[in-house]
Design a protein around this motif. Structure first.
Motif, PDB file in Angstrom:
ATOM      1  N   LEU A  59      -4.559  17.189 -29.750  1.00  0.00           N
ATOM      2  CA  LEU A  59      -4.417  17.277 -28.303  1.00  0.00           C
ATOM      3  C   LEU A  59      -4.865  18.646 -27.826  1.00  0.00           C
ATOM      4  O   LEU A  59      -4.610  19.647 -28.490  1.00  0.00           O
ATOM      5  CB  LEU A  59      -2.962  17.054 -27.898  1.00  0.00           C
ATOM      6  N   SER A  60      -5.496  18.660 -26.676  1.00  0.00           N
ATOM      7  CA  SER A  60      -5.941  19.912 -26.069  1.00  0.00           C
ATOM      8  C   SER A  60      -5.191  20.161 -24.780  1.00  0.00           C
ATOM      9  O   SER A  60      -4.705  19.231 -24.136  1.00  0.00           O
ATOM     10  CB  SER A  60      -7.438  19.871 -25.778  1.00  0.00           C
ATOM     11  N   PHE A  69     -11.088  29.225 -14.063  1.00  0.00           N
ATOM     12  CA  PHE A  69     -10.788  28.449 -15.265  1.00  0.00           C
ATOM     13  C   PHE A  69     -10.388  29.412 -16.370  1.00  0.00           C
ATOM     14  O   PHE A  69     -11.144  30.311 -16.727  1.00  0.00           O
ATOM     15  CB  PHE A  69     -12.011  27.622 -15.692  1.00  0.00           C
ATOM     16  N   ILE A  70      -9.171  29.259 -16.901  1.00  0.00           N
ATOM     17  CA  ILE A  70      -8.663  30.166 -17.932  1.00  0.00           C
ATOM     18  C   ILE A  70      -9.203  29.789 -19.309  1.00  0.00           C
ATOM     19  O   ILE A  70      -9.651  30.635 -20.059  1.00  0.00           O
ATOM     20  CB  ILE A  70      -7.120  30.166 -17.960  1.00  0.00           C
ATOM     21  N   GLY A  71      -9.130  28.499 -19.650  1.00  0.00           N
ATOM     22  CA  GLY A  71      -9.634  28.089 -20.952  1.00  0.00           C
ATOM     23  C   GLY A  71      -9.050  26.771 -21.414  1.00  0.00           C
ATOM     24  O   GLY A  71      -8.242  26.148 -20.728  1.00  0.00           O
ATOM     25  N   GLU A  72      -9.477  26.373 -22.623  1.00  0.00           N
ATOM     26  CA  GLU A  72      -9.052  25.115 -23.214  1.00  0.00           C
ATOM     27  C   GLU A  72      -9.130  25.228 -24.732  1.00  0.00           C
ATOM     28  O   GLU A  72     -10.089  25.781 -25.259  1.00  0.00           O
ATOM     29  CB  GLU A  72      -9.964  23.991 -22.739  1.00  0.00           C
ATOM     30  N   ASP A  73      -8.100  24.745 -25.414  1.00  0.00           N
ATOM     31  CA  ASP A  73      -8.142  24.635 -26.865  1.00  0.00           C
ATOM     32  C   ASP A  73      -7.052  23.694 -27.350  1.00  0.00           C
ATOM     33  O   ASP A  73      -6.245  23.204 -26.562  1.00  0.00           O
ATOM     34  CB  ASP A  73      -8.084  26.003 -27.565  1.00  0.00           C
ATOM     35  N   TYR A  74      -7.028  23.431 -28.668  1.00  0.00           N
ATOM     36  CA  TYR A  74      -5.993  22.562 -29.238  1.00  0.00           C
ATOM     37  C   TYR A  74      -4.616  23.180 -29.020  1.00  0.00           C
ATOM     38  O   TYR A  74      -4.452  24.392 -29.130  1.00  0.00           O
ATOM     39  CB  TYR A  74      -6.187  22.383 -30.743  1.00  0.00           C
ATOM     40  N   CYS A  75      -3.632  22.318 -28.741  1.00  0.00           N
ATOM     41  CA  CYS A  75      -2.265  22.806 -28.566  1.00  0.00           C
ATOM     42  C   CYS A  75      -1.262  22.036 -29.424  1.00  0.00           C
ATOM     43  O   CYS A  75      -0.116  22.456 -29.559  1.00  0.00           O
ATOM     44  CB  CYS A  75      -1.858  22.724 -27.096  1.00  0.00           C
ATOM     45  N   CYS A  93     -10.476  34.449 -30.125  1.00  0.00           N
ATOM     46  CA  CYS A  93      -9.653  34.941 -31.234  1.00  0.00           C
ATOM     47  C   CYS A  93     -10.076  34.219 -32.505  1.00  0.00           C
ATOM     48  O   CYS A  93      -9.874  33.011 -32.632  1.00  0.00           O
ATOM     49  CB  CYS A  93      -8.178  34.668 -30.984  1.00  0.00           C
ATOM     50  N   THR A  94     -10.649  34.951 -33.438  1.00  0.00           N
ATOM     51  CA  THR A  94     -11.088  34.307 -34.678  1.00  0.00           C
ATOM     52  C   THR A  94      -9.879  33.856 -35.484  1.00  0.00           C
ATOM     53  O   THR A  94      -8.838  34.512 -35.504  1.00  0.00           O
ATOM     54  CB  THR A  94     -11.949  35.265 -35.517  1.00  0.00           C
ATOM     55  N   ASN A  95     -10.022  32.717 -36.120  1.00  0.00           N
ATOM     56  CA  ASN A  95      -8.991  32.132 -36.968  1.00  0.00           C
ATOM     57  C   ASN A  95      -7.686  31.819 -36.234  1.00  0.00           C
ATOM     58  O   ASN A  95      -6.622  31.789 -36.844  1.00  0.00           O
ATOM     59  CB  ASN A  95      -8.705  33.016 -38.186  1.00  0.00           C
ATOM     60  N   ASP A  96      -7.749  31.605 -34.928  1.00  0.00           N
ATOM     61  CA  ASP A  96      -6.553  31.214 -34.182  1.00  0.00           C
ATOM     62  C   ASP A  96      -6.116  29.831 -34.657  1.00  0.00           C
ATOM     63  O   ASP A  96      -6.942  28.938 -34.838  1.00  0.00           O
ATOM     64  CB  ASP A  96      -6.840  31.178 -32.674  1.00  0.00           C
ATOM     65  N   LYS A  97      -4.832  29.668 -34.870  1.00  0.00           N
ATOM     66  CA  LYS A  97      -4.339  28.370 -35.322  1.00  0.00           C
ATOM     67  C   LYS A  97      -2.966  28.071 -34.745  1.00  0.00           C
ATOM     68  O   LYS A  97      -2.239  28.976 -34.339  1.00  0.00           O
ATOM     69  CB  LYS A  97      -4.299  28.293 -36.846  1.00  0.00           C
ATOM     70  N   ILE A  98      -2.676  26.776 -34.680  1.00  0.00           N
ATOM     71  CA  ILE A  98      -1.341  26.309 -34.321  1.00  0.00           C
ATOM     72  C   ILE A  98      -0.673  25.826 -35.606  1.00  0.00           C
ATOM     73  O   ILE A  98      -1.311  25.220 -36.457  1.00  0.00           O
ATOM     74  CB  ILE A  98      -1.377  25.196 -33.250  1.00  0.00           C
ATOM     75  N   THR A  99       0.618  26.153 -35.740  1.00  0.00           N
ATOM     76  CA  THR A  99       1.366  25.818 -36.941  1.00  0.00           C
ATOM     77  C   THR A  99       2.677  25.150 -36.550  1.00  0.00           C
ATOM     78  O   THR A  99       3.371  25.623 -35.650  1.00  0.00           O
ATOM     79  CB  THR A  99       1.681  27.091 -37.768  1.00  0.00           C
ATOM     80  N   ILE A 100       3.013  24.074 -37.242  1.00  0.00           N
ATOM     81  CA  ILE A 100       4.300  23.411 -37.023  1.00  0.00           C
ATOM     82  C   ILE A 100       5.355  24.263 -37.719  1.00  0.00           C
ATOM     83  O   ILE A 100       5.454  24.278 -38.949  1.00  0.00           O
ATOM     84  CB  ILE A 100       4.308  21.970 -37.594  1.00  0.00           C
ATOM     85  N   LEU A 118       9.344  19.426 -31.695  1.00  0.00           N
ATOM     86  CA  LEU A 118       8.498  20.248 -32.561  1.00  0.00           C
ATOM     87  C   LEU A 118       8.405  21.662 -32.002  1.00  0.00           C
ATOM     88  O   LEU A 118       8.199  21.843 -30.798  1.00  0.00           O
ATOM     89  CB  LEU A 118       7.078  19.681 -32.628  1.00  0.00           C
ATOM     90  N   LYS A 119       8.544  22.648 -32.874  1.00  0.00           N
ATOM     91  CA  LYS A 119       8.277  24.039 -32.511  1.00  0.00           C
ATOM     92  C   LYS A 119       6.909  24.375 -33.096  1.00  0.00           C
ATOM     93  O   LYS A 119       6.718  24.362 -34.311  1.00  0.00           O
ATOM     94  CB  LYS A 119       9.329  24.977 -33.081  1.00  0.00           C
ATOM     95  N   ILE A 120       5.951  24.660 -32.212  1.00  0.00           N
ATOM     96  CA  ILE A 120       4.588  24.959 -32.625  1.00  0.00           C
ATOM     97  C   ILE A 120       4.277  26.406 -32.263  1.00  0.00           C
ATOM     98  O   ILE A 120       4.390  26.804 -31.105  1.00  0.00           O
ATOM     99  CB  ILE A 120       3.588  24.000 -31.953  1.00  0.00           C
ATOM    100  N   SER A 121       3.895  27.179 -33.267  1.00  0.00           N
ATOM    101  CA  SER A 121       3.535  28.577 -33.007  1.00  0.00           C
ATOM    102  C   SER A 121       2.017  28.707 -32.982  1.00  0.00           C
ATOM    103  O   SER A 121       1.304  27.974 -33.660  1.00  0.00           O
ATOM    104  CB  SER A 121       4.128  29.501 -34.073  1.00  0.00           C
ATOM    105  N   GLU A 122       1.569  29.642 -32.181  1.00  0.00           N
ATOM    106  CA  GLU A 122       0.135  29.948 -32.117  1.00  0.00           C
ATOM    107  C   GLU A 122      -0.008  31.453 -32.036  1.00  0.00           C
ATOM    108  O   GLU A 122       0.677  32.109 -31.256  1.00  0.00           O
ATOM    109  CB  GLU A 122      -0.517  29.281 -30.902  1.00  0.00           C
TER     110      GLU A 122
END
Length: 164
Positions: A59-60, A69-75, A93-100, A118-122
């Motif tokens: 999901l984005s 427009f601020i931006g868009e990415d996976y959330c 941001c290189t290597n940006d990731k979301i983690t459960i 779910l607690k998702i960190s980015e």
């Protein structure tokens, strides 16, 4: 101690992971758009109508308002287990990731108890000025809490109404 109201301005939802939700902040005027942006179609264990047992949908989220427009990415991604992660595609941001980080069967927030949260960190959330965040998503409700780690700000859901 600032209060904002978020209003659903458009929403479609089907049993086949095809949904589109748009919200608008009464305080800032920003519009948020949540939608499936990638589906692992063709993978045998990913089915749009049967239960799935691996990550099949990404999901984005996007954020913006007229002229900005601020931006868009996976959330968010589904199906998931604790410590699963996905790279977001954030080009700033290189290597940006979301983690459960956590999966709560029940999560207490104020006077509410939310199920399946779910607690998702980015580490670098594009739509939140590229700062590290924690987002809490509850089944049937959506986002219930945001923690902005650099600025030490917290956004909590204090009231909601969902019509079915």
């Amino acid at each position: 101690k600032v209060r904002d109201s978020m209003y659903v301005t458009e929403c479609t939802n089907t049993p086949t992971y095809d949904f589109d939700a748009r919200y608008k902040s009464a305080l800032t005027g920003y519009e948020y758009h949540y939608f499936p942006s990638a589906y692992a179609g063709g993978v045998t264990s990913c089915d749009q109508t049967l239960p799935v047992y691996q990550t099949c949908i990404y999901l984005s989220a996007s954020k913006g308002k007229s002229g900005e427009f601020i931006g868009e990415d996976y959330c968010f991604f589904y199906n998931c287990r604790k410590n699963d992660f996905a790279y977001t595609g954030n080009t700033e941001c290189t290597n940006d990731k979301i983690t459960i980080q956590e999966i709560y069967p029940d999560y207490n927030l104020g006077n509410f108890t939310f199920q399946k949260t779910l607690k998702i960190s980015e580490n670098c959330t594009m739509i939140e000025n590229n700062q590290p965040t924690n987002h809490y998503y509850s089944k049937g409700v959506g986002i219930i809490r945001k923690e902005f780690l650099d600025s030490n700000q917290v956004w909590n859901l204090v009231n909601y109404h969902i019509e079915k």
